[in-house]
Design an enzyme around this catalytic site. Structure first.
Site, mmCIF file in Angstrom:
data_model
loop_
_atom_site.group_PDB
_atom_site.id
_atom_site.type_symbol
_atom_site.label_atom_id
_atom_site.label_comp_id
_atom_site.label_asym_id
_atom_site.label_seq_id
_atom_site.Cartn_x
_atom_site.Cartn_y
_atom_site.Cartn_z
ATOM 1 C CB CYS A 40 45.505 29.846 42.767
ATOM 2 S SG CYS A 40 44.841 31.012 41.556
ATOM 3 N N GLY A 268 46.899 38.696 55.630
ATOM 4 C CA GLY A 268 48.025 38.295 54.795
ATOM 5 C C GLY A 268 48.250 36.796 54.795
ATOM 6 C CG ASP A 308 52.381 32.700 47.220
ATOM 7 O OD1 ASP A 308 52.569 33.432 46.224
ATOM 8 O OD2 ASP A 308 51.255 32.329 47.588
ATOM 9 C CG HIS A 441 32.813 56.336 21.666
ATOM 10 N ND1 HIS A 441 32.852 56.846 22.937
ATOM 11 C CD2 HIS A 441 31.586 56.668 21.147
ATOM 12 C CE1 HIS A 441 31.708 57.472 23.186
ATOM 13 N NE2 HIS A 441 30.921 57.372 22.115
#
Length: 462
Positions: A40, A268, A308, A441
Site C-alpha cells: 500500500c 485483481g 487480504d 454552502h
C-alpha cells in the site's frame, strides 16, 4: 527472542496491528521481507495517488484557459512525475519506521514462515534463518497482482501495477485489462499524460462492483476524455514477439486485434499464502484465503490472520480495522466485530468514485422496498465554480423505516465525502434526519442532503 505478539507483514494491516498491540502493553515484533508499509505505502495506495495528483495538475494546466488563465510552453516531465511518486512513497515508509521506533516495536527483516509451537522462522537476505516465538502470531502478508493463464506478466510488455508506476518511458499506446480500481486509476493517469488508452473489461460494465448508474457515468466521462472503453470483451492472446504487443480480443462481433506498446494486467489480486508454513502448522484455508472467526483467530490456537489473506474486502482500511479488533481481543478487550456491510470503497480516477452499502440492484434482490434520491453535480454551485460538473450522489433508503441502505457517488472529491455516509449508517440515521442536517454552502457535500431530500420529494435545487 520471545514476544507477546509477532506480526508477519508491515502493510496497513500489519503495522497498524503492531502499533495497537504495543499501545495495549504487548511486547511486539514485526517481520518484513521488503519495505516497511507493505504494498500500500510503497507500491499501491500512496504512490498511485501521487501519480494521479500529477495527472490532475497537468489537466488543470491544459484547461487553464477555462479558468481565465493563460499558460504557455508547459509539458509533462514523465520521469519527474515518477520520481516524485517514489519520493512520496519513501517518505511514508520512513514515517512507518518512525512509528515503529516510537512504539518500541522490534523490526525483524526477512521472510517469515509460521512454525508449529507458536514459532516463526525468519530467513534474512543472506539465507540465514532465525527462530522467534510469541504467544500470538498474526499473519498479515497481503496480496500481489493476479495473473491470468493467457496474460502472463513478463515485467516488460505485459506488466502489473508495480511496473506501471515505475516505467522509465511513457508508452504511446496502452491496453489496460480489467476495470476495477487499479485499472481505471492507471487508465486515467496515462490518458491524462497523453498516452492512447484502451480499457478491456470482460463484464458488461467498468468498475463492475459499483452501482450500474455509476459505472455508466464513469464510462461516459472516460469516453469524453478520449479513453477507448471495451466492455463484454475478453483478451484471448497477447503476441509480444514484435516490438510492441498485438492483443487479440473476443467481442460480440468476433475476434479483433489491437496494437499497443504495453499491456497492463489489472485483473485483481492473489493473497500471499503460499510458502508461509500454513500446511505445516495445520491452518485451514479455503478458496485461496485463510479461514478465521470474527476476531481473526484461525483454527489453530495462537495463530491469527488479517487483511487480504482472509475473506472480505481487500482494502487497506479494512486490514487496519481487522488488525485492531484482533489485538484488542488478544489483550482481553471485547471489541465489536467489523460490520462488512458498512465498508466504504473509493476509486481515485477523475471523476472519483465512492460507495458504501447496497447498490440499487442489491437492495431489490435483498427484498427491500426502496426510495432513491439522486442529485447531479451539474446543479451544484460549488461543482460549477470548481469546473467539475460531471457526476452525482445517489442514495438508497428503505421505504419502510427510512434506513440508508447504500450511497453511490461519482464526481470531484467524492472520496472525501463518503465517510459522512459511513457514520450515518453506523448511527442508523434516517433519511428525514439527514435532510434536516444542515450542510455548509457552497460545498460538494450539499449534494448528500439534496439527494436525501430528492428521495422524499423535498429537493430544493432541482
Amino acid at each position: 527472542m520471545n514476544y507477546d505478539v509477532i506480526v508477519i507483514g508491515s502493510g496497513p494491516g500489519g503495522y497498524v496491528t503492531a502499533i495497537r498491540a504495543s499501545q495495549l502493553g504487548l511486547k511486539t515484533a514485526v517481520v518484513e521481507k521488503a519495505e516497511l508499509g507493505g504494498v500500500c505505502l510503497n507500491w499501491g495506495c500512496i504512490p498511485t495517488k501521487a501519480l494521479l495528483k500529477s495527472a490532475q495538475v497537468f489537466e488543470y494546466i491544459n484547461h487553464a484557459a477555462d479558468f481565465g488563465i493563460q499558460v504557455a510552453g508547459h509539458r509533462a516531465d514523465f520521469e519527474g512525475i515518477i520520481k516524485r511518486s517514489r519520493e512520496v512513497a519513501s517518505g511514508m515508509s520512513n514515517g512507518v519506521n518512525f512509528l515503529m521506533k516510537k512504539n518500541k516495536i522490534e523490526i525483524i527483516k526477512g521472510y517469515g514462515k509460521v512454525k508449529p509451537g507458536k514459532k516463526v522462522e525468519v530467513t534474512d537476505s543472506e539465507g540465514k534463518t532465525n527462530l522467534i516465538e510469541a504467544q500470538h502470531i498474526i499473519i498479515a502478508t497481503g496480496a500481489r497482482s493476479r495473473e491470468l493463464p493467457n496474460l502472463k506478466q513478463d515485467g516488460q510488455k505485459i506488466i502489473g501495477y508495480r511496473e506501471a508506476m515505475t516505467l522509465k518511458k511513457q508508452p504511446k499506446k496502452l491496453v489496460v485489462v480489467g476495470s476495477g480500481a487499479i485499472g481505471v486509476e492507471f487508465a486515467y493517469f496515462y490518458k491524462a499524460m497523453g498516452t492512447e488508452v484502451t480499457i478491456v473489461e470482460y463484464l458488461p460494465n467498468i468498475v463492475p462492483l459499483e452501482d450500474e448508474e455509476v459505472s455508466k457515468q464513469l464510462e461516459r466521462s472516460f469516453k469524453k476524455m478520449g479513453i477507448n472503453v471495451l466492455t463484454n470483451t475478453e483478451v484471448t492472446e497477447v503476441d509480444t514477439k514484435s516490438n510492441g504487443c498485438k492483443v487479440a480480443l473476443k467481442t460480440k462481433k468476433g475476434i479483433e486485434v489491437i496494437e499497443c506498446d504495453i499491456v497492463l494486467s489489472a485483473v485483481g489480486i492473489t493473497p500471499n499464502i503460499e510458502n508461509i508454513g500454513l500446511e505445516e502448522v495445520g491452518i485451514i484455508t479455503e478458496k485461496g484465503k485463510i479461514n478465521v472467526d470474527k476476531h481473526y483467530r484461525t483454527n489453530i490456537p495462537g495463530y491469527y490472520a488479517i487483511g487480504d489473506v482472509v475473506p472480505g474486502h481487500a482494502l487497506a482500511h479494512v486490514a487496519s480495522a481487522e488488525g485492531i479488533i484482533c489485538v484488542e481481543k488478544i489483550a482481553g478487550h471485547n471489541p465489536e466485530p467489523l460490520d462488512y456491510k458498512n465498508i466504504p470503497g473509493c476509486t481515485y480516477c477523475t471523476p472519483e468514485v465512492a460507495s458504501v452499502g447496497y447498490t440499487e440492484k442489491g437492495a431489490k434482490e435483498a427484498g427491500y422496498e426502496i426510495k432513491i434520491g439522486k442529485f447531479p453535480f451539474s446543479a451544484s454551485g460549488k461543482a460549477s465554480a470548481a469546473g467539475h460538473k460531471d457526476g452525482f450522489v445517489k442514495l438508497i433508503f428503505d421505504a419502510k423505516y427510512g434506513e440508508l441502505l447504500g450511497a453511490h457517488m461519482i464526481g470531484y472529491n467524492v472520496t472525501e465525502m463518503i465517510a459522512e455516509i459511513v457514520a450515518i449508517r453506523k448511527l442508523e440515521t434516517t433519511g428525514q434526519e439527514l435532510i434536516k442536517t444542515v450542510h455548509p454552502h457552497p460545498t460538494m457535500s450539499e449534494a448528500i442532503m439534496e439527494a436525501a431530500a430528492a428521495a422524499y420529494g423535498e429537493v430544493i435545487h432541482l
